[in-house]
Write a protein that holds these residues in place. Structure first.
Motif, PDB file in Angstrom:
ATOM      1  N   LEU A   1       1.066  -1.117  -0.077  1.00 60.13           N
ATOM      2  CA  LEU A   1       0.396  -0.100   0.175  1.00 60.13           C
ATOM      3  C   LEU A   1       1.009   1.027  -0.066  1.00 60.13           C
ATOM      4  CD1 LEU A   1      -2.894  -1.206   2.666  1.00 60.13           C
ATOM      5  CD2 LEU A   1      -3.306  -0.516   0.028  1.00 60.13           C
ATOM      6  N   LEU A   2       2.181   1.098   0.596  1.00 57.87           N
ATOM      7  CA  LEU A   2       3.047   2.282   0.759  1.00 57.87           C
ATOM      8  C   LEU A   2       3.692   2.512  -0.632  1.00 57.87           C
ATOM      9  CD1 LEU A   2       4.752   2.308   4.317  1.00 57.87           C
ATOM     10  CD2 LEU A   2       2.307   3.439   3.479  1.00 57.87           C
ATOM     11  N   TRP A   3       3.701   1.737  -1.201  1.00 58.52           N
ATOM     12  CA  TRP A   3       4.454   1.643  -2.105  1.00 58.52           C
ATOM     13  C   TRP A   3       3.682   2.355  -3.860  1.00 58.52           C
ATOM     14  CZ3 TRP A   3       5.546  -2.850  -6.319  1.00 58.52           C
ATOM     15  CH2 TRP A   3       6.225  -2.250  -6.765  1.00 58.52           C
ATOM     16  N   LEU A   4       2.255   2.008  -3.501  1.00 57.84           N
ATOM     17  CA  LEU A   4       1.564   2.941  -4.453  1.00 57.84           C
ATOM     18  C   LEU A   4       1.748   3.939  -4.676  1.00 57.84           C
ATOM     19  CD1 LEU A   4      -2.231   0.772  -3.465  1.00 57.84           C
ATOM     20  CD2 LEU A   4      -0.223   0.282  -5.194  1.00 57.84           C
ATOM     21  N   PRO A   5       1.983   5.059  -5.868  1.00 54.44           N
ATOM     22  CA  PRO A   5       2.170   6.233  -5.825  1.00 54.44           C
ATOM     23  C   PRO A   5       0.736   7.010  -5.069  1.00 54.44           C
ATOM     24  CG  PRO A   5       2.006   4.837  -8.098  1.00 54.44           C
ATOM     25  CD  PRO A   5       1.684   3.769  -7.037  1.00 54.44           C
ATOM     26  N   ILE A   6      -0.043   6.970  -4.884  1.00 58.18           N
ATOM     27  CA  ILE A   6      -0.965   7.245  -3.867  1.00 58.18           C
ATOM     28  C   ILE A   6      -0.881   7.773  -2.211  1.00 58.18           C
ATOM     29  CG2 ILE A   6      -2.406   5.560  -3.605  1.00 58.18           C
ATOM     30  CD1 ILE A   6      -5.099   6.997  -3.549  1.00 58.18           C
ATOM     31  N   SER A   7       0.151   6.693  -1.939  1.00 56.78           N
ATOM     32  CA  SER A   7       0.726   7.136  -1.018  1.00 56.78           C
ATOM     33  C   SER A   7       1.414   8.068  -0.845  1.00 56.78           C
ATOM     34  CB  SER A   7       1.334   5.274   0.046  1.00 56.78           C
ATOM     35  OG  SER A   7       0.323   5.120  -0.752  1.00 56.78           O
ATOM     36  N   VAL A   8       2.077   8.657  -1.758  1.00 52.67           N
ATOM     37  CA  VAL A   8       2.919  10.221  -2.061  1.00 52.67           C
ATOM     38  C   VAL A   8       2.397  10.881  -1.892  1.00 52.67           C
ATOM     39  CG1 VAL A   8       4.914   8.012  -1.161  1.00 52.67           C
ATOM     40  CG2 VAL A   8       4.451   8.745  -3.594  1.00 52.67           C
ATOM     41  N   THR A   9       3.499  12.237  -1.948  1.00 52.40           N
ATOM     42  CA  THR A   9       3.046  13.665  -2.413  1.00 52.40           C
ATOM     43  C   THR A   9       3.359  13.419  -3.489  1.00 52.40           C
ATOM     44  OG1 THR A   9       4.773  14.104  -1.306  1.00 52.40           O
ATOM     45  CG2 THR A   9       2.820  15.115   0.317  1.00 52.40           C
ATOM     46  N   GLU A  10       2.682  15.166  -3.855  1.00 53.72           N
ATOM     47  CA  GLU A  10       3.382  15.033  -5.487  1.00 53.72           C
ATOM     48  C   GLU A  10       5.146  15.149  -6.006  1.00 53.72           C
ATOM     49  OE1 GLU A  10       1.180  17.486  -9.531  1.00 53.72           O
ATOM     50  OE2 GLU A  10       0.550  17.610  -7.253  1.00 53.72           O
ATOM     51  N   GLY A  11       5.309  14.677  -6.714  1.00 51.84           N
ATOM     52  CA  GLY A  11       6.613  14.879  -7.194  1.00 51.84           C
ATOM     53  C   GLY A  11       7.469  13.647  -6.381  1.00 51.84           C
ATOM     54  N   ARG A  12       6.669  13.056  -5.174  1.00 52.23           N
ATOM     55  CA  ARG A  12       8.166  11.851  -4.803  1.00 52.23           C
ATOM     56  C   ARG A  12       7.914  10.375  -4.885  1.00 52.23           C
ATOM     57  NH1 ARG A  12       9.833  14.934  -0.347  1.00 52.23           N
ATOM     58  NH2 ARG A  12       8.894  16.981  -0.119  1.00 52.23           N
ATOM     59  N   SER A  13       8.461  10.019  -4.663  1.00 50.70           N
ATOM     60  CA  SER A  13       8.645   8.133  -4.793  1.00 50.70           C
ATOM     61  C   SER A  13       9.012   7.074  -3.756  1.00 50.70           C
ATOM     62  CB  SER A  13       8.872   8.537  -6.722  1.00 50.70           C
ATOM     63  OG  SER A  13      10.612   8.284  -6.232  1.00 50.70           O
ATOM     64  N   LEU A  14       9.003   5.954  -3.712  1.00 55.29           N
ATOM     65  CA  LEU A  14       8.713   5.472  -2.760  1.00 55.29           C
ATOM     66  C   LEU A  14       9.626   4.252  -3.096  1.00 55.29           C
ATOM     67  CD1 LEU A  14       9.401   5.916   0.472  1.00 55.29           C
ATOM     68  CD2 LEU A  14       7.516   4.379   0.952  1.00 55.29           C
ATOM     69  N   SER A  15      11.068   3.450  -3.155  1.00 54.64           N
ATOM     70  CA  SER A  15      11.354   2.708  -3.825  1.00 54.64           C
ATOM     71  C   SER A  15      10.562   1.456  -2.819  1.00 54.64           C
ATOM     72  CB  SER A  15      12.604   2.051  -3.288  1.00 54.64           C
ATOM     73  OG  SER A  15      13.410   2.007  -1.807  1.00 54.64           O
ATOM     74  N   PHE A  16      10.029   0.040  -3.347  1.00 55.55           N
ATOM     75  CA  PHE A  16       9.282  -1.015  -2.391  1.00 55.55           C
ATOM     76  C   PHE A  16      10.211  -1.321  -1.475  1.00 55.55           C
ATOM     77  CE2 PHE A  16       9.125  -5.311  -1.473  1.00 55.55           C
ATOM     78  CZ  PHE A  16       7.476  -5.555  -1.133  1.00 55.55           C
ATOM     79  N   HIS A  17      11.634  -1.400  -1.449  1.00 54.50           N
ATOM     80  CA  HIS A  17      12.406  -1.854  -0.421  1.00 54.50           C
ATOM     81  C   HIS A  17      12.554   0.092   0.876  1.00 54.50           C
ATOM     82  CE1 HIS A  17      17.019  -3.288   1.153  1.00 54.50           C
ATOM     83  NE2 HIS A  17      15.206  -3.800   1.931  1.00 54.50           N
ATOM     84  N   ASP A  18      12.567   1.053   0.763  1.00 53.78           N
ATOM     85  CA  ASP A  18      12.089   1.913   1.204  1.00 53.78           C
ATOM     86  C   ASP A  18      10.509   1.818   2.518  1.00 53.78           C
ATOM     87  OD1 ASP A  18      14.679   2.526   1.239  1.00 53.78           O
ATOM     88  OD2 ASP A  18      14.401   4.408   0.327  1.00 53.78           O
ATOM     89  N   ALA A  19       9.694   1.336   0.975  1.00 57.72           N
ATOM     90  CA  ALA A  19       7.841   0.831   1.226  1.00 57.72           C
ATOM     91  C   ALA A  19       8.347   0.285   2.551  1.00 57.72           C
ATOM     92  CB  ALA A  19       7.528   0.532   0.458  1.00 57.72           C
ATOM     93  N   LEU A  20       8.804  -1.166   2.647  1.00 63.00           N
ATOM     94  CA  LEU A  20       9.684  -2.376   3.375  1.00 63.00           C
ATOM     95  C   LEU A  20       9.177  -2.088   4.711  1.00 63.00           C
ATOM     96  CD1 LEU A  20       8.848  -5.427   4.048  1.00 63.00           C
ATOM     97  CD2 LEU A  20      11.395  -5.642   2.493  1.00 63.00           C
ATOM     98  N   PHE A  21      10.680  -0.762   4.522  1.00 62.09           N
ATOM     99  CA  PHE A  21      11.174  -0.626   5.715  1.00 62.09           C
ATOM    100  C   PHE A  21      10.100   0.088   6.761  1.00 62.09           C
ATOM    101  CE2 PHE A  21      13.905   1.879   8.603  1.00 62.09           C
ATOM    102  CZ  PHE A  21      14.791   1.153   8.590  1.00 62.09           C
ATOM    103  N   THR A  22       9.444   1.406   5.610  1.00 59.29           N
ATOM    104  CA  THR A  22       8.641   1.482   6.460  1.00 59.29           C
ATOM    105  C   THR A  22       7.206   1.185   6.684  1.00 59.29           C
ATOM    106  OG1 THR A  22       8.893   4.176   5.440  1.00 59.29           O
ATOM    107  CG2 THR A  22       7.387   3.963   6.496  1.00 59.29           C
ATOM    108  N   ALA A  23       6.742   0.310   6.139  1.00 63.68           N
ATOM    109  CA  ALA A  23       5.831  -0.305   6.901  1.00 63.68           C
ATOM    110  C   ALA A  23       6.625  -1.248   8.302  1.00 63.68           C
ATOM    111  CB  ALA A  23       5.021  -1.553   5.857  1.00 63.68           C
ATOM    112  N   THR A  24       7.495  -1.342   8.192  1.00 66.42           N
ATOM    113  CA  THR A  24       8.036  -2.784   9.143  1.00 66.42           C
ATOM    114  C   THR A  24       8.299  -1.702  10.079  1.00 66.42           C
ATOM    115  OG1 THR A  24       9.139  -4.077   7.586  1.00 66.42           O
ATOM    116  CG2 THR A  24       9.700  -4.341  10.062  1.00 66.42           C
ATOM    117  N   SER A  25       8.643  -0.378  10.309  1.00 67.39           N
ATOM    118  CA  SER A  25       8.872   0.300  11.179  1.00 67.39           C
ATOM    119  C   SER A  25       7.344   0.784  11.998  1.00 67.39           C
ATOM    120  CB  SER A  25       9.268   1.550  11.071  1.00 67.39           C
ATOM    121  OG  SER A  25       9.579   2.344  11.891  1.00 67.39           O
ATOM    122  N   ALA A  26       6.473   0.645  10.768  1.00 63.95           N
ATOM    123  CA  ALA A  26       4.682   1.367  11.639  1.00 63.95           C
ATOM    124  C   ALA A  26       4.196  -0.301  12.094  1.00 63.95           C
ATOM    125  CB  ALA A  26       4.200   1.408  10.067  1.00 63.95           C
ATOM    126  N   ALA A  27       4.470  -1.108  11.427  1.00 62.59           N
ATOM    127  CA  ALA A  27       3.813  -1.969  12.082  1.00 62.59           C
ATOM    128  C   ALA A  27       4.603  -2.382  13.617  1.00 62.59           C
ATOM    129  CB  ALA A  27       4.302  -3.802  11.619  1.00 62.59           C
TER     130      ALA A  27
END
Length: 458
Positions: free
Chosen positions: A45-71
Motif C-alpha cells: 500500500l505504501l509503495w502505491l503512488p497514491i501514498s506519496v505526495t506529488e513529485g515524490r516516490s518511494l522504492s519498494f525496499h523503503d516502503a517495506l522498511f517504513t511498513a515494518t517500522s510502523a507495524a
C-alpha cells in the motif's frame, strides 16, 4: 464434512481452511506469519503512488522498511512522514501502527467478538502468546479491555492535543494531528508529522500529555487492567508490582543521568533553562521505554549519554505492551538472580514471592538471544556501512528495542543495512523467545538425564 460441522467451523474466528492452518502450526508460528502478512500488505500500500505526495516516490525496499517500522511500532524512518506521505499514506501508517501496537490478533478477535463469533482454544493460545499471558483463562476478557482502554486513551489524547494545537492551526487539521500523534505516541511508535518535535522541548502541556501516553502504552495492558481494578480489588499482581516499580526506577534513573550528562552540552540542552532541561531529560527518559519520541537532537548528545541510552533501550518496555526490548520484567528477574547469587541465597525472589527456575532460565535465554542479535547486527553493519561504531550500536539497539531513536544512521543505510534493521525490528516486536519458539521443531520429552557435572566459574 457434514453441514453441522461446517457451520461449527465457521462460527469461530477463522473459517475451516484457516482452522487447518492453525492446527498445523504453533502459536508462535502463527504470530510470526501474521506479522509478516501485515507488513507485506502495508508495504504494498505504501509503495502505491497514491501514498506519496506529488513529485515524490518511494522504492519498494523503503516502503517495506517504513511498513515494518510502523507495524512493529518502532519509528525509524527513511522519509519524512509529514512531507513525503500523502493523507492516504499517513492513514495506512496509522492503521499499521494501531494494528502493530495492540496486536493484529487483538483487532481480529475484537471484530470477531463484535459479530458474535466464538474464539477457539487454539486461537486463545495464540492470544495468550501475543500478550505473554500466563494462561488462556480470562484472555478474551482481557482482549475486550485492551481494545476499550486503547480507544479511550487515544480519544483522550486526541482531544487534548487537538485543543492545544487549535491556537496554531485550523480545527480540522488540529484534530487530525491530534489523532495521529495520540495513536503514534500511545502505541510507542515515534512517528510524527512535524519533522521532529524539538520545537516542543519546553512545552509543558505537550510533554506531560505525551509522557502519560507513553507510560500507559509501555506499561502493558495487563498492568493497566490491574490499575483500573485496584480501587475495587485493593491489590496488584506480582507482575504489575514488578513492572511499575522497575519502570519507575528506570524512568527516574534515566532522567537524572541525562540531566547530569547533558546539562552543559550546548548542542543539546545547554541553552535551555533549568526547568526545560529537567523536562527534556525526563521526557527522553520516558521515551526510552520504547517510544522514541524525541524533543532534542539525539545526534548532538554526548557519547556517554548515547551509550547509557543503548542500555535503557535494550531493556525496553513491559510484556504485553506496545514496546520491545528484552522487557523490564526480564531485567528485573536477571537483577534479582544476580542479587540472590551475591547474597548466597538459593531462591530468587521479588516482592516476597519466589521466582521459578523456569522463569530465570527464560530470562537468561531471552537476554542471551537479544545480545546475540544486536551484537551480530552491529558487526554486520560495521562491515558494510561507513559509520561510527557507537552510532551503529545505537541504531541496532533502537531497532531491536523498537524505540525509534536515531543517531542519524538509518537514512544513510544501503539495501543490506536496511534489511538488517528490518529483521531486528521484527525480532524486537515479537520478542526473541517467540522467534526462537517459532523456528524450532516440535519438542519431545527426554527419556533420560545425564549425570551432573562440575564446572569452575569466576
Amino acid at each position: 464434512m457434514g453441514l453441522s460441522n461446517h457451520l461449527t467451523c465457521r462460527n469461530g474466528l477463522f473459517d475451516v481452511k484457516n482452522r487447518s492452518y492453525l492446527s498445523a502450526r504453533s502459536p508462535q508460528q502463527v504470530l510470526v506469519s501474521g506479522f509478516a502478512l501485515l507488513i507485506a500488505v502495508g508495504a504494498l500500500l505504501l509503495w502505491l503512488p497514491i501514498s506519496v505526495t506529488e513529485g515524490r516516490s518511494l522504492s519498494f525496499h523503503d516502503a517495506l522498511f517504513t511498513a515494518t517500522s510502523a507495524a512493529t511500532v518502532t519509528g525509524l524512518v527513511v522519509a519524512d512522514t509529514g512531507r513525503h506521505f500523502s493523507l492516504f499514506g499517513q492513514l495506512v501508517l496509522l492503521v499499521l501502527i494501531q494494528a502493530g501496537g495492540i496486536g493484529f490478533m487483538t483487532m481480529t478477535t475484537w471484530f470477531a467478538l463484535a459479530f458474535g463469533k466464538k474464539i477457539s482454544f487454539k486461537e486463545r493460545l495464540i492470544l495468550k502468546e501475543s500478550f505473554n499471558f500466563q494462561s488462556t483463562e480470562g484472555i478474551v476478557r482481557l482482549i475486550r479491555k485492551v481494545f476499550f482502554y486503547s480507544l479511550v486513551i487515544e480519544a483522550a489524547g486526541t482531544l487534548l492535543f487537538a485543543v492545544h494545537w487549535m491556537a496554531d492551526m485550523p480545527a480540522g487539521k488540529a484534530l487530525y494531528h491530534g489523532l495521529f500523534h495520540a495513536v503514534s505516541i500511545f502505541n510507542n511508535a515515534g512517528f510524527d508529522l512535524f519533522g521532529g518535535l524539538s520545537s516542543y522541548v519546553g512545552d509543558y502541556f505537550f510533554n506531560t500529555v505525551a509522557m502519560v501516553l507513553i507510560f500507559l502504552g509501555s506499561a502493558g495492558f495487563i498492568v493497566l487492567s490491574d490499575l483500573i481494578d485496584y480501587p475495587a480489588s485493593r491489590k496488584l499482581s506480582l507482575h504489575s508490582k514488578v513492572v511499575l516499580s522497575f519502570s519507575g526506577l528506570l524512568l527516574v534513573l534515566g532522567g537524572v543521568v541525562i540531566f547530569i550528562f547533558e546539562y552543559t552540552n550546548e548542542l543539546s540542552m545547554g541553552a535551555l533553562n533549568d526547568g526545560h532541561k529537567l523536562l527534556a531529560s525526563f521526557f527522553q527518559s520516558t521515551s526510552l521505554r520504547s517510544s522514541g519520541t524525541s524533543t532534542v537532537n539525539i545526534e548532538s548528545l554526548r557519547q556517554a549519554t548515547q551509550f547509557f541510552m543503548v542500555i535503557m533501550m535494550f531493556i525496553g518496555a513491559a510484556p504485553g505492551s506496545t514496546g520491545g526490548g528484552i522487557k523490564v520484567t526480564t531485567f528485573a528477574i536477571m537483577a534479582a538472580a544476580v542479587l540472590a547469587m551475591i547474597r548466597g541465597k538459593e531462591d530468587v525472589d521479588l516482592f516476597r514471592s519466589r521466582i521459578s527456575k523456569d522463569l530465570v532460565y527464560k530470562a537468561i535465554t531471552v537476554t542471551f538471544i537479544a545480545l546475540f542479535l544486536v551484537g551480530s547486527a552491529t558487526m554486520a553493519l560495521c562491515l558494510v556501512e561507513n559509520q561510527p561504531f557507537l552510532s551503529v550500536l545505537f541504531e541496532t539497539t533502537s531497532a531491536f528495542g523498537t524505540t525509534g531513536f536515531s543517531a542519524g544512521v538509518t537514512q544513510h543505510l544501503g539495501g543490506f543495512g536496511k534489511t538488517v534493521i528490518i529483521l531486528l525490528m521484527i525480532a524486537g516486536r515479537l520478542g526473541p523467545f517467540t522467534i526462537a519458539m517459532a523456528l524450532r521443531s516440535k519438542t519431545r520429552k527426554e527419556l533420560y538425564r545425564y549425570p551432573e557435572g562440575k564446572i569452575i566459574l569466576g
